[in-house]
Design a protein around this motif. Sequence first.
Motif, PDB file in Angstrom:
ATOM      1  N   ARG A 117       0.755  -1.270  -0.098  1.00  0.00           N
ATOM      2  CA  ARG A 117      -0.047  -0.068   0.167  1.00  0.00           C
ATOM      3  C   ARG A 117       0.842   1.357  -0.073  1.00  0.00           C
ATOM      4  NH1 ARG A 117      -5.124  -0.385   1.311  1.00  0.00           N
ATOM      5  NH2 ARG A 117      -4.948   1.680   0.013  1.00  0.00           N
ATOM      6  N   VAL A 118       2.002   1.162  -0.477  1.00  0.00           N
ATOM      7  CA  VAL A 118       2.919   2.314  -0.185  1.00  0.00           C
ATOM      8  C   VAL A 118       2.486   3.380  -1.071  1.00  0.00           C
ATOM      9  CG1 VAL A 118       4.795   1.366  -2.147  1.00  0.00           C
ATOM     10  CG2 VAL A 118       5.583   2.919  -0.235  1.00  0.00           C
ATOM     11  N   ASP A 119       1.936   3.140  -2.149  1.00  0.00           N
ATOM     12  CA  ASP A 119       1.572   4.195  -3.045  1.00  0.00           C
ATOM     13  C   ASP A 119       0.338   4.854  -2.642  1.00  0.00           C
ATOM     14  OD1 ASP A 119       3.099   3.457  -5.332  1.00  0.00           O
ATOM     15  OD2 ASP A 119       1.890   2.143  -6.067  1.00  0.00           O
ATOM     16  N   ASP A 120      -0.404   4.394  -1.646  1.00  0.00           N
ATOM     17  CA  ASP A 120      -1.548   5.079  -0.966  1.00  0.00           C
ATOM     18  C   ASP A 120      -1.048   5.547   0.778  1.00  0.00           C
ATOM     19  OD1 ASP A 120      -3.302   4.565  -3.058  1.00  0.00           O
ATOM     20  OD2 ASP A 120      -3.416   2.295  -2.468  1.00  0.00           O
ATOM     21  N   LEU A 121       0.247   5.677   0.711  1.00  0.00           N
ATOM     22  CA  LEU A 121       0.763   5.981   2.042  1.00  0.00           C
ATOM     23  C   LEU A 121       1.204   7.453   2.006  1.00  0.00           C
ATOM     24  CD1 LEU A 121       1.356   4.557   4.684  1.00  0.00           C
ATOM     25  CD2 LEU A 121       3.708   4.471   3.615  1.00  0.00           C
ATOM     26  N   VAL A 122       0.669   8.022   3.025  1.00  0.00           N
ATOM     27  CA  VAL A 122       0.878   9.631   3.454  1.00  0.00           C
ATOM     28  C   VAL A 122       1.598   9.749   4.828  1.00  0.00           C
ATOM     29  CG1 VAL A 122       0.133  11.792   3.822  1.00  0.00           C
ATOM     30  CG2 VAL A 122      -0.985  10.463   2.148  1.00  0.00           C
ATOM     31  N   VAL A 123       3.016   9.869   4.789  1.00  0.00           N
ATOM     32  CA  VAL A 123       3.826  10.078   6.101  1.00  0.00           C
ATOM     33  C   VAL A 123       3.795  11.518   6.330  1.00  0.00           C
ATOM     34  CG1 VAL A 123       6.092   9.487   7.181  1.00  0.00           C
ATOM     35  CG2 VAL A 123       5.027   8.221   5.357  1.00  0.00           C
ATOM     36  N   VAL A 124       3.550  11.798   7.792  1.00  0.00           N
ATOM     37  CA  VAL A 124       3.317  13.168   8.267  1.00  0.00           C
ATOM     38  C   VAL A 124       4.053  13.132   9.681  1.00  0.00           C
ATOM     39  CG1 VAL A 124       1.072  13.379   7.474  1.00  0.00           C
ATOM     40  CG2 VAL A 124       1.270  12.666   9.682  1.00  0.00           C
ATOM     41  N   GLN A 125       4.542  14.291   9.901  1.00  0.00           N
ATOM     42  CA  GLN A 125       5.012  14.597  11.286  1.00  0.00           C
ATOM     43  C   GLN A 125       4.393  14.309  12.254  1.00  0.00           C
ATOM     44  OE1 GLN A 125       6.741  18.527  10.901  1.00  0.00           O
ATOM     45  NE2 GLN A 125       8.511  17.789  10.582  1.00  0.00           N
ATOM     46  N   ASP A 126       4.819  13.920  13.437  1.00  0.00           N
ATOM     47  CA  ASP A 126       3.804  13.688  14.763  1.00  0.00           C
ATOM     48  C   ASP A 126       3.126  15.026  14.970  1.00  0.00           C
ATOM     49  OD1 ASP A 126       2.762  12.835  16.933  1.00  0.00           O
ATOM     50  OD2 ASP A 126       4.447  12.944  18.257  1.00  0.00           O
ATOM     51  N   PHE A 127       1.858  15.065  14.993  1.00  0.00           N
ATOM     52  CA  PHE A 127       1.112  16.308  15.282  1.00  0.00           C
ATOM     53  C   PHE A 127       0.320  16.301  16.565  1.00  0.00           C
ATOM     54  CE2 PHE A 127      -1.169  13.201  12.639  1.00  0.00           C
ATOM     55  CZ  PHE A 127      -2.460  13.165  13.186  1.00  0.00           C
ATOM     56  N   ALA A 128       0.908  15.687  17.652  1.00  0.00           N
ATOM     57  CA  ALA A 128       0.049  15.778  18.722  1.00  0.00           C
ATOM     58  C   ALA A 128      -0.238  17.031  19.353  1.00  0.00           C
ATOM     59  CB  ALA A 128       0.695  14.641  19.635  1.00  0.00           C
ATOM     60  N   ASP A 129       1.195  17.795  19.280  1.00  0.00           N
ATOM     61  CA  ASP A 129       1.082  19.096  20.084  1.00  0.00           C
ATOM     62  C   ASP A 129       0.371  20.076  19.176  1.00  0.00           C
ATOM     63  OD1 ASP A 129       2.756  18.700  17.739  1.00  0.00           O
ATOM     64  OD2 ASP A 129       4.434  20.247  18.312  1.00  0.00           O
ATOM     65  N   LYS A 130      -0.040  19.823  17.802  1.00  0.00           N
ATOM     66  CA  LYS A 130      -0.776  20.466  17.252  1.00  0.00           C
ATOM     67  C   LYS A 130      -2.202  20.496  17.617  1.00  0.00           C
ATOM     68  CE  LYS A 130       2.643  21.806  14.400  1.00  0.00           C
ATOM     69  NZ  LYS A 130       3.475  23.083  14.499  1.00  0.00           N
ATOM     70  N   LEU A 131      -2.474  19.585  18.381  1.00  0.00           N
ATOM     71  CA  LEU A 131      -3.828  19.695  19.008  1.00  0.00           C
ATOM     72  C   LEU A 131      -3.924  19.743  20.420  1.00  0.00           C
ATOM     73  CD1 LEU A 131      -5.325  16.989  16.538  1.00  0.00           C
ATOM     74  CD2 LEU A 131      -5.980  19.317  16.369  1.00  0.00           C
ATOM     75  N   PRO A 132      -3.868  20.905  20.950  1.00  0.00           N
ATOM     76  CA  PRO A 132      -3.661  20.823  22.480  1.00  0.00           C
ATOM     77  C   PRO A 132      -5.064  20.593  23.111  1.00  0.00           C
ATOM     78  CG  PRO A 132      -3.747  23.237  21.309  1.00  0.00           C
ATOM     79  CD  PRO A 132      -3.600  22.120  20.462  1.00  0.00           C
ATOM     80  N   ARG A 133      -6.119  20.480  22.179  1.00  0.00           N
ATOM     81  CA  ARG A 133      -7.351  20.197  22.723  1.00  0.00           C
ATOM     82  C   ARG A 133      -8.260  19.562  21.535  1.00  0.00           C
ATOM     83  NH1 ARG A 133     -11.563  24.050  21.085  1.00  0.00           N
ATOM     84  NH2 ARG A 133     -10.542  25.906  20.189  1.00  0.00           N
ATOM     85  N   PRO A 134      -9.225  18.703  21.866  1.00  0.00           N
ATOM     86  CA  PRO A 134      -9.785  18.014  20.636  1.00  0.00           C
ATOM     87  C   PRO A 134     -10.426  19.000  19.801  1.00  0.00           C
ATOM     88  CG  PRO A 134     -10.467  17.147  22.909  1.00  0.00           C
ATOM     89  CD  PRO A 134      -9.593  18.293  23.096  1.00  0.00           C
ATOM     90  N   LYS A 135     -10.262  18.953  18.208  1.00  0.00           N
ATOM     91  CA  LYS A 135     -10.751  19.978  17.433  1.00  0.00           C
ATOM     92  C   LYS A 135     -10.711  18.978  16.052  1.00  0.00           C
ATOM     93  CE  LYS A 135     -12.221  23.987  16.538  1.00  0.00           C
ATOM     94  NZ  LYS A 135     -13.237  24.607  17.245  1.00  0.00           N
TER      95      LYS A 135
END
Length: 210
Positions: A117-135
């Motif tokens: 499934r590598v063609d459908d794979l999207v790798v992103v940086q860790d974004f836990a700090d981008k969501l300080p609250r659920p949104k």
Amino acid sequence: MVDCVVKDWQGADVGTASLDLRVAKEESATHIVHRALVRQMANARQGTVSTKTRAEVSGGGRKPWRQKGTGRARAGSNRSPLWRGGGVIFGPKPRDYEQKMNRKERRLALRTAFQGRVDDLVVVQDFADKLPRPKTKDLVQALTGWGVEPESKVLLILAERSENIYLSARNIEKLRLISASNLNVFDLLAADRIVVTAPALEKIQEVYGA
């Protein structure tokens, strides 16, 4: 080895990540992945469905009418499978659907499915700090920036469960969130797009790598 582009929270390219997994041979890859998928779906079955035979249905102890002389067909019980309210012939009974598969084969099937499934794979940086609250709105916007269509089925793989990401993702109808330790063949094949964080990809590489 496959090099994947890593995207940041805004969707810009910020680097690359490598994926190098030992996969099954081309002529046997489909077979082993199919076996792993069938095993997973079979093992998820409860096997608690049950019907009653004529011996288990209550009643039916007395012969409905005498054997001869009535003009009707002979009958020995009103709980016969031919009667309304009677037992069931060859109906399902509780059983165990579990299928066995060697650990090496399971891991090989998982690696093959993920690499496929590598063609459908999207790798992103860790974004836990981008969501300080659920949104949820912010997560949907980020998915769009990563090139993921809103109506597609998305599998989001994290290194570790984050409560804010989970609460943000649970209201997105076609998004499924799992951790890297819960990787499985069914989710990999069912998704249209797979979004994996860079730490989760490293963890997958570490656990399943050659």
